[in-house]
Design a protein around this motif. Structure first.
Motif, PDB file in Angstrom:
ATOM      1  N   ASP A   5      -1.476   8.690  -1.324  1.00  0.00           N
ATOM      2  CA  ASP A   5      -2.915   8.222  -0.706  1.00  0.00           C
ATOM      3  C   ASP A   5      -3.583   7.098  -1.930  1.00  0.00           C
ATOM      4  O   ASP A   5      -3.619   7.670  -2.835  1.00  0.00           O
ATOM      5  CB  ASP A   5      -3.702   9.364  -0.734  1.00  0.00           C
ATOM      6  N   ASP A   6      -3.624   6.047  -1.296  1.00  0.00           N
ATOM      7  CA  ASP A   6      -4.501   5.120  -2.345  1.00  0.00           C
ATOM      8  C   ASP A   6      -5.825   4.669  -1.591  1.00  0.00           C
ATOM      9  O   ASP A   6      -6.581   3.880  -2.296  1.00  0.00           O
ATOM     10  CB  ASP A   6      -3.431   3.710  -2.403  1.00  0.00           C
ATOM     11  N   ALA A   7      -6.285   5.379  -0.413  1.00  0.00           N
ATOM     12  CA  ALA A   7      -7.401   5.180   0.384  1.00  0.00           C
ATOM     13  C   ALA A   7      -7.819   3.864   0.819  1.00  0.00           C
ATOM     14  O   ALA A   7      -8.848   3.660   1.375  1.00  0.00           O
ATOM     15  CB  ALA A   7      -8.495   5.498  -0.589  1.00  0.00           C
ATOM     16  N   ASN A   8      -6.514   2.801   1.150  1.00  0.00           N
ATOM     17  CA  ASN A   8      -6.908   1.849   1.673  1.00  0.00           C
ATOM     18  C   ASN A   8      -6.430   1.775   3.183  1.00  0.00           C
ATOM     19  O   ASN A   8      -5.573   1.340   3.914  1.00  0.00           O
ATOM     20  CB  ASN A   8      -5.640   0.740   0.982  1.00  0.00           C
ATOM     21  N   TYR A   9      -7.382   2.944   3.785  1.00  0.00           N
ATOM     22  CA  TYR A   9      -6.939   3.162   5.081  1.00  0.00           C
ATOM     23  C   TYR A   9      -7.001   1.800   6.136  1.00  0.00           C
ATOM     24  O   TYR A   9      -6.389   1.507   7.170  1.00  0.00           O
ATOM     25  CB  TYR A   9      -7.757   4.177   5.642  1.00  0.00           C
ATOM     26  N   GLY A  10      -8.279   1.310   5.883  1.00  0.00           N
ATOM     27  CA  GLY A  10      -8.492   0.067   6.816  1.00  0.00           C
ATOM     28  C   GLY A  10      -7.416  -0.834   6.788  1.00  0.00           C
ATOM     29  O   GLY A  10      -7.067  -1.578   7.634  1.00  0.00           O
ATOM     30  N   SER A  11      -7.048  -1.229   5.641  1.00  0.00           N
ATOM     31  CA  SER A  11      -5.994  -2.514   5.044  1.00  0.00           C
ATOM     32  C   SER A  11      -4.841  -2.109   5.813  1.00  0.00           C
ATOM     33  O   SER A  11      -4.119  -2.851   6.547  1.00  0.00           O
ATOM     34  CB  SER A  11      -6.160  -2.880   3.778  1.00  0.00           C
ATOM     35  N   ALA A  12      -4.394  -0.705   5.549  1.00  0.00           N
ATOM     36  CA  ALA A  12      -3.102  -0.446   5.914  1.00  0.00           C
ATOM     37  C   ALA A  12      -2.911  -0.284   7.410  1.00  0.00           C
ATOM     38  O   ALA A  12      -1.890  -0.649   8.101  1.00  0.00           O
ATOM     39  CB  ALA A  12      -2.713   0.952   5.238  1.00  0.00           C
ATOM     40  N   ALA A  13      -4.019   0.128   8.029  1.00  0.00           N
ATOM     41  CA  ALA A  13      -4.068   0.262   9.499  1.00  0.00           C
ATOM     42  C   ALA A  13      -3.948  -0.987  10.132  1.00  0.00           C
ATOM     43  O   ALA A  13      -3.538  -1.173  11.378  1.00  0.00           O
ATOM     44  CB  ALA A  13      -5.323   1.250  10.118  1.00  0.00           C
ATOM     45  N   THR A  14      -4.711  -1.980   9.512  1.00  0.00           N
ATOM     46  CA  THR A  14      -4.745  -3.285  10.428  1.00  0.00           C
ATOM     47  C   THR A  14      -3.478  -4.039  10.327  1.00  0.00           C
ATOM     48  O   THR A  14      -2.848  -4.427  11.246  1.00  0.00           O
ATOM     49  CB  THR A  14      -5.674  -4.143   9.505  1.00  0.00           C
ATOM     50  N   ILE A  15      -2.613  -3.751   9.229  1.00  0.00           N
ATOM     51  CA  ILE A  15      -1.447  -4.299   9.048  1.00  0.00           C
ATOM     52  C   ILE A  15      -0.385  -3.420  10.207  1.00  0.00           C
ATOM     53  O   ILE A  15       0.857  -3.932  10.772  1.00  0.00           O
ATOM     54  CB  ILE A  15      -0.707  -4.195   7.804  1.00  0.00           C
ATOM     55  N   ASP A  16      -0.440  -2.339  10.035  1.00  0.00           N
ATOM     56  CA  ASP A  16       0.257  -1.255  11.018  1.00  0.00           C
ATOM     57  C   ASP A  16       0.310  -1.796  12.402  1.00  0.00           C
ATOM     58  O   ASP A  16       0.869  -1.596  13.105  1.00  0.00           O
ATOM     59  CB  ASP A  16      -0.231   0.176  10.877  1.00  0.00           C
ATOM     60  N   VAL A  17      -1.035  -1.926  12.872  1.00  0.00           N
ATOM     61  CA  VAL A  17      -1.218  -2.456  14.176  1.00  0.00           C
ATOM     62  C   VAL A  17      -0.517  -3.805  14.487  1.00  0.00           C
ATOM     63  O   VAL A  17       0.014  -3.870  15.652  1.00  0.00           O
ATOM     64  CB  VAL A  17      -2.936  -2.643  14.516  1.00  0.00           C
ATOM     65  N   GLU A  18      -0.757  -4.665  13.595  1.00  0.00           N
ATOM     66  CA  GLU A  18      -0.033  -5.848  13.836  1.00  0.00           C
ATOM     67  C   GLU A  18       1.641  -5.938  14.158  1.00  0.00           C
ATOM     68  O   GLU A  18       2.168  -6.207  14.681  1.00  0.00           O
ATOM     69  CB  GLU A  18      -0.253  -6.700  12.534  1.00  0.00           C
ATOM     70  N   ILE A  19       2.132  -4.989  13.114  1.00  0.00           N
ATOM     71  CA  ILE A  19       3.496  -4.490  13.122  1.00  0.00           C
ATOM     72  C   ILE A  19       3.875  -3.912  14.241  1.00  0.00           C
ATOM     73  O   ILE A  19       5.062  -4.279  15.212  1.00  0.00           O
ATOM     74  CB  ILE A  19       3.911  -3.877  11.924  1.00  0.00           C
ATOM     75  N   PHE A  74       0.870  -1.358  -0.040  1.00  0.00           N
ATOM     76  CA  PHE A  74       0.018  -0.149  -0.095  1.00  0.00           C
ATOM     77  C   PHE A  74       0.863   1.157   0.173  1.00  0.00           C
ATOM     78  O   PHE A  74       1.867   1.339   0.298  1.00  0.00           O
ATOM     79  CB  PHE A  74      -0.888  -0.169   1.130  1.00  0.00           C
ATOM     80  N   ALA A  75       0.345   2.151  -0.553  1.00  0.00           N
ATOM     81  CA  ALA A  75       0.999   3.795  -0.402  1.00  0.00           C
ATOM     82  C   ALA A  75       1.085   4.192   1.035  1.00  0.00           C
ATOM     83  O   ALA A  75       0.408   3.685   1.946  1.00  0.00           O
ATOM     84  CB  ALA A  75       0.228   4.892  -1.180  1.00  0.00           C
ATOM     85  N   HIS A  76       1.907   5.061   1.093  1.00  0.00           N
ATOM     86  CA  HIS A  76       2.248   6.043   2.425  1.00  0.00           C
ATOM     87  C   HIS A  76       1.112   6.165   3.113  1.00  0.00           C
ATOM     88  O   HIS A  76       0.741   5.638   4.471  1.00  0.00           O
ATOM     89  CB  HIS A  76       3.166   7.170   2.196  1.00  0.00           C
ATOM     90  N   ASN A  77      -0.187   6.795   2.522  1.00  0.00           N
ATOM     91  CA  ASN A  77      -1.499   7.170   3.131  1.00  0.00           C
ATOM     92  C   ASN A  77      -1.201   7.973   4.431  1.00  0.00           C
ATOM     93  O   ASN A  77      -1.637   7.739   5.403  1.00  0.00           O
ATOM     94  CB  ASN A  77      -2.182   5.931   3.448  1.00  0.00           C
ATOM     95  N   ALA A  78      -0.263   9.251   4.063  1.00  0.00           N
ATOM     96  CA  ALA A  78       0.393   9.944   5.504  1.00  0.00           C
ATOM     97  C   ALA A  78      -1.070  10.395   6.255  1.00  0.00           C
ATOM     98  O   ALA A  78      -0.709  10.687   7.283  1.00  0.00           O
ATOM     99  CB  ALA A  78       0.881  10.983   4.669  1.00  0.00           C
ATOM    100  N   LYS A  79      -2.118  10.638   5.460  1.00  0.00           N
ATOM    101  CA  LYS A  79      -3.231  11.375   6.135  1.00  0.00           C
ATOM    102  C   LYS A  79      -3.792  10.372   7.555  1.00  0.00           C
ATOM    103  O   LYS A  79      -4.435  10.844   8.480  1.00  0.00           O
ATOM    104  CB  LYS A  79      -4.441  11.746   5.483  1.00  0.00           C
ATOM    105  N   MET A  80      -3.318   9.009   7.292  1.00  0.00           N
ATOM    106  CA  MET A  80      -3.635   8.351   8.427  1.00  0.00           C
ATOM    107  C   MET A  80      -3.228   8.453   9.755  1.00  0.00           C
ATOM    108  O   MET A  80      -3.670   8.025  10.842  1.00  0.00           O
ATOM    109  CB  MET A  80      -3.397   6.668   7.960  1.00  0.00           C
ATOM    110  N   TYR A  81      -1.896   9.047   9.612  1.00  0.00           N
ATOM    111  CA  TYR A  81      -0.916   9.320  10.556  1.00  0.00           C
ATOM    112  C   TYR A  81      -1.241  10.811  11.421  1.00  0.00           C
ATOM    113  O   TYR A  81      -0.639  11.153  12.308  1.00  0.00           O
ATOM    114  CB  TYR A  81       0.426   8.871  10.583  1.00  0.00           C
ATOM    115  N   VAL A  82      -2.093  11.622  10.674  1.00  0.00           N
ATOM    116  CA  VAL A  82      -2.147  13.006  11.066  1.00  0.00           C
ATOM    117  C   VAL A  82      -3.472  13.152  11.987  1.00  0.00           C
ATOM    118  O   VAL A  82      -4.458  12.721  11.539  1.00  0.00           O
ATOM    119  CB  VAL A  82      -2.097  13.974   9.946  1.00  0.00           C
TER     120      VAL A  82
END
Length: 299
Positions: A155-169, A39-47
């Motif tokens: 931003d690729d708008a895959n916020y749910g998928s990316a955040a799910t993996i972020d939490v696991e990591i 997934f792309a960075h999706n920087a707005k997820m972290y702001v």
């Protein structure tokens, strides 16, 4: 029989057992980074306030922060954070639904928790690095569709998928880093007389020298690079790696980025945890108890 990643099994302070757990966590972290790299960075997820839909529902903070709280709320109810090797990123979590397990007393009472630092370096340095290829590919696709400037990046708008993996990591990194307490306790119990004078004098540098083995760190980094390089390849139907599939920017994960994560962040932070834990190791003990630890009696 309880599983091998439970502190009930065997000697929880055996350095060999601790080492096997840390090696398994290497695999968990590497595979998590491989998944996040798609997934792309999706920087707005972290702001804070970066996702308008959250603000509209009266939820403050960042998308990842909200995601962590929601997931850790459930995990807390399932008594995850009663385990000695689990640390939540959010506070004021609910009490477990199940009664806590009766863990043996292994670690000395302490308040060492470096999750804020883990969250900071992961979101600010690791995610941009590990998602660079996907972000660049997304930018090229957007430009081909006439989207240019700031809107073409990140931003690729895959916020749910990316955040799910972020939490696991994040959870895996947290467990790995805080396992430094087990390492520190094991080494302290093995030779307390070597540690006590430096704990009393608050000499963090000397404590680090006692616990730091640079040859072991170098072997770890070598093993990590080989693992990441292997997992970064594509494999054919026969299970054999496809030749050169990891070259020319086609690797599934940035191998240098994985090694950098450990070398510049995970290992130094683990050492900090070990030293900070040791600095609290004598708190509340009487002089007689300390002398007994050292194998001597007070005058």
């Amino acid at each position: 029989m309880l599983s091998q990643n439970c502190v009930h099994v065997g000697d929880p302070l055996s350095l060999e057992r601790i080492r096997s757990i840390l090696i398994r966590l290497e695999d968990t972290i590497i595979f998590g980074l491989i998944e996040r790299a798609q997934f792309a960075h999706n920087a707005k997820m972290y702001v804070n306030g970066g996702i308008p839909e959250l603000k509209e529902k009266g939820i403050e903070g960042s998308w990842l922060g909200w995601f962590l709280r929601e997931i850790e709320t459930f995990h807390a109810k399932a008594r995850r954070y009663t385990s000695l090797d689990e640390y939540p990123f959010t506070s004021n979590l609910p009490e477990p639904v199940l009664p806590p397990l009766a863990f043996p007393k292994i670690l000395y009472k302490n308040n060492v928790n470096v999750n804020p630092s883990i969250l900071s370096f992961y979101t600010r340095f690791i995610v941009p690095r590990i998602t660079q290829r996907a972000t660049i590919a997304l930018s090229a696709l957007k430009r081909s569709n006439g989207i240019v400037g700031g809107d073409e990046c990140e931003d690729d708008a895959n916020y749910g998928s990316a955040a799910t993996i972020d939490v696991e990591i994040l959870q895996a990194i947290s467990k790995r880093v805080h396992y430094g307490k087990f390492v520190a306790e094991s080494k302290f119990r093995d030779h307390p007389a070597a540690f006590v004078p430096h704990i009393r004098s608050r000499n963090a540098a000397e404590l680090e020298e006692l616990i730091m083995r640079r040859d072991v760190v170098q072997k770890l980094l070598t093993r990590l690079r080989r693992k990441a390089a292997t997992y970064a390849q594509e494999f054919g139907p026969d299970g054999e790696p496809i030749a050169n599939s990891h070259l020319n920017g086609n690797a599934k994960v940035d191998v240098d980025g994985v090694v950098e994560l450990y070398e510049n962040y995970i290992i130094p932070l683990t050492i900090e945890v070990e030293v900070d834990y040791l600095l609290q190791r004598l708190d509340g003990l009487s002089e007689a108890e300390v002398e007994e630890l050292m194998g001597t009696k007070p005058n």
